[in-house]
Design an enzyme around this catalytic site. Structure first.
Site, PDB file in Angstrom:
ATOM      1  N   GLY A 182      43.993  48.917  24.880  1.00 43.36           N
ATOM      2  CA  GLY A 182      44.359  49.944  25.848  1.00 43.36           C
ATOM      3  C   GLY A 182      43.152  50.504  26.565  1.00 43.36           C
ATOM      4  O   GLY A 182      42.341  49.787  27.140  1.00 43.36           O
ATOM      5  N   GLY A 183      43.029  51.835  26.504  1.00 40.39           N
ATOM      6  CA  GLY A 183      41.905  52.502  27.162  1.00 40.39           C
ATOM      7  C   GLY A 183      40.561  52.033  26.635  1.00 40.39           C
ATOM      8  O   GLY A 183      39.566  52.057  27.353  1.00 40.39           O
ATOM      9  N   GLY A 421      32.318  24.826  55.884  1.00 47.43           N
ATOM     10  CA  GLY A 421      32.398  26.264  55.675  1.00 47.43           C
ATOM     11  C   GLY A 421      31.502  26.758  54.565  1.00 47.43           C
ATOM     12  O   GLY A 421      31.055  27.912  54.572  1.00 47.43           O
ATOM     13  N   ALA A 422      31.207  25.880  53.595  1.00 48.82           N
ATOM     14  CA  ALA A 422      30.322  26.284  52.503  1.00 48.82           C
ATOM     15  C   ALA A 422      28.925  26.569  53.041  1.00 48.82           C
ATOM     16  O   ALA A 422      28.260  27.518  52.617  1.00 48.82           O
ATOM     17  CB  ALA A 422      30.271  25.203  51.444  1.00 48.82           C
TER      18      ALA A 422
END
Length: 543
Positions: A182-183, A421-422
């Site tokens: 949890g937390g 694009g790289a």
């Protein structure tokens, strides 16, 4: 046979009944001393022995591993319901540097959190942010203290908020010990780095909850062990045991500044800046002279090792996305963040995991005034249905955004492939690089070898038409020979550094043996003219 427990009592010390009658002043001092000692004595020897039997240290033993000096403990509170007692906050000195430190005391209420704990943590974080000192957290908590009701949740919420507010102001390093749920998982993952040893667990819920809700049988290690979190990137480092975790935290501190107003620590080196990188020269020669030539993959780790002072570097998230290596190193005494494509894994193609791994590392370096060295050798972003479904466009954009936003000194070294694009998003001049260097083996192009299909489309069409008029055996050999010629022509005319050099996309070509000298001299110049400080201007939207 009864277990013999160690005792902290002095055998010759006077018993309370034998003690002389004391004045109110003496009783006040005695009571104060008892309260001062109580956090260290915790819940007694039996609780400490149980902690040791689980293979865990106490919070005080963990602090002693981090620092040999006596800690300056903050808030020695111990309420009637053990309020705040299950958490220790202190200022310690780690290798001469002040550090704000907290640790759960699992011997008290399993290290669970209440409102008092939350206030203690929040005050520690606020103090760290105000004074500009890093944070080390030693998490060993069962979560919110259930009998405290909503107070435990309020405590976590107060700590969450305070830690978020100092994020990007001071770095924080979180060690995960024991069983955290949890937390107890959310709070440390707010930190800059998370370190998880073997035999520990952290996660949204424990196996018992998973079984009750989903009916699924799963072990703690399968659900939230280091193998799981190391692969997902939730844990940045996985180590063997608690001591290794604490030593890793100390090692991280050596590469990072105390706050966003400082540069990382400079350490003069006796490793000559002019040292020739002979090993890299030999590696590339043997790699590219192999039968597969310039298409042969190699492990970029060897190149990084050859560049760094004494060959020493420190990789972040080494279990995840090995096609992209992110590491801290020193070059000429300066700390440098290294982001490198690794062709030994998936040809160095950038997938979703690699893009997010690099983007997060780059943003950390940008915030904390750490210069960056990009080493490029990739055929592009990984295509395919699976990657598109996972959001490769979004991940690629996160990487591009992180690089565009960099304001620290940065250098790009192109080793071999820089396609499509790289190349366009990997720290070239257009995206803000201070210097772009390339080896003679560099191949910069819109596309890799498949690009010949577009550049020589008409010629290839004519060749294939001619092959159709031949008998099958002759056609196959003819096509193989002519397409190989076209591939070699494409390599000679377009897949090389000459055009990029003529356009100014590359500043200069360097030889493999002179890489360390050229890069070290460049970083020395750039860092001498860089003024460290917090980021200014708008903080743009990002993933």
């Amino acid at each position: 046979m009864d277990t013999v427990l160690p005792s902290l009592e002095h055998p010759f010390e006077a018993k309370p009944s034998e003690a002389p009658t004391s004045s109110p002043y003496d009783r006040a001092l005695a009571q104060a001393q008892s309260l001062r000692e109580r956090p260290r004595k915790s819940q007694g020897v039996e609780a400490i022995v149980r902690q040791h039997q689980k293979g865990r240290m106490t919070v005080w033993e963990r602090i002693a591993v981090l620092s040999r000096e006596t800690p300056m403990v903050l808030f020695e509170n111990w309420g009637p319901n053990l309020d705040g007692a299950s958490l220790v906050t202190a200022i310690i000195r780690v290798e001469g540097r002040e550090v704000a430190c907290y640790g759960h005391d699992f011997t008290v209420r399993a290290g669970s959190m209440d409102a008092a704990n939350g206030r203690k943590l929040a005050r520690l974080f606020e103090l760290a942010g105000k004074r500009g000192i890093p944070v080390i957290g030693m998490n060993d908590s069962a979560g919110a203290y259930v009998p405290a009701g909503v107070g435990g949740l309020d405590g976590y919420a107060e700590a969450f908020t305070a830690l978020r507010k100092i994020s990007g102001v001071v770095p924080s390093i979180m060690c995960m010990f024991g069983f955290n749920a949890g937390g107890g998982s959310y709070l440390p993952r707010q930190g800059s780095f998370v370190i998880q040893p073997e035999g520990t667990f952290f996660g949204l819920t424990g196996p018992a909850v998973v079984k009750s809700v989903l009916g699924e049988e799963v072990s703690p290690d399968e659900l939230g062990g280091p193998s799981v979190h190391g692969a997902s990137g939730v844990a940045d480092f996985t180590v063997q045991d608690e001591v290794a975790a604490l030593e890793t935290a100390i090692r991280i501190l050596r590469y990072i500044p105390s706050n966003n107003r400082e540069a990382p620590p400079y350490i003069p080196t006796s490793d000559p800046v002019s040292r020739e990188t002979i090993d890299t020269d030999l590696l590339l020669r043997r790699t590219f002279e192999s039968p597969t030539g310039l298409n042969t993959p190699f492990d970029v780790s060897f190149l990084i090792q050859d560049l760094c002072d004494y060959g020493d570097y420190f990789e972040v998230q080494p279990q995840r996305a090995r096609n992209m290596i992110c590491a801290f190193g020193r070059i000429g005494g300066y700390v440098v963040g290294i982001v490198a494509n690794n062709s030994a894994v998936d040809s160095g193609q950038i997938d979703v995991a690699a893009a997010y791994k690099a983007a997060r590392f780059i943003r950390f370096c940008n915030i904390y005034n750490i210069p960056l060295l990009f080493i490029e050798d990739t055929t592009g972003f990984l295509p395919g249905k699976e990657q598109e479904a996972m959001g490769i466009v979004q991940a690629g954009r996160a990487l591009l955004d992180a690089i565009v936003d960099v304001r620290t000194p940065r250098i790009l070294l192109i080793v071999r492939n820089a396609f499509g694009g790289a190349y366009a998003c990997f720290n070239n001049y257009a995206t803000g690089a201070d210097l772009v260097l390339a080896l003679p083996t560099t191949r910069v192009a819109v596309m890799g070898p498949a690009g010949k299909e577009f550049v020589y489309k008409e010629e290839l069409r004519a060749i294939r038409a001619q092959a159709k008029r031949m008998n099958p055996d002759e056609a196959e050999a003819f096509l193989r020979e002519r397409e190989a010629e076209m591939a070699a022509r494409y390599e000679e005319e377009l897949m090389n550094p000459r055009e990029a050099l003529s356009l100014g996309s590359i500043s200069r070509l360097i030889m493999p043996r002179e890489m360390r000298r050229v890069i070290a001299e460049a970083f020395d110049f750039l860092m001498r003219h860089y003024e460290p400080g917090p980021m200014q201007g708008p903080q743009r939207e990002f993933h």
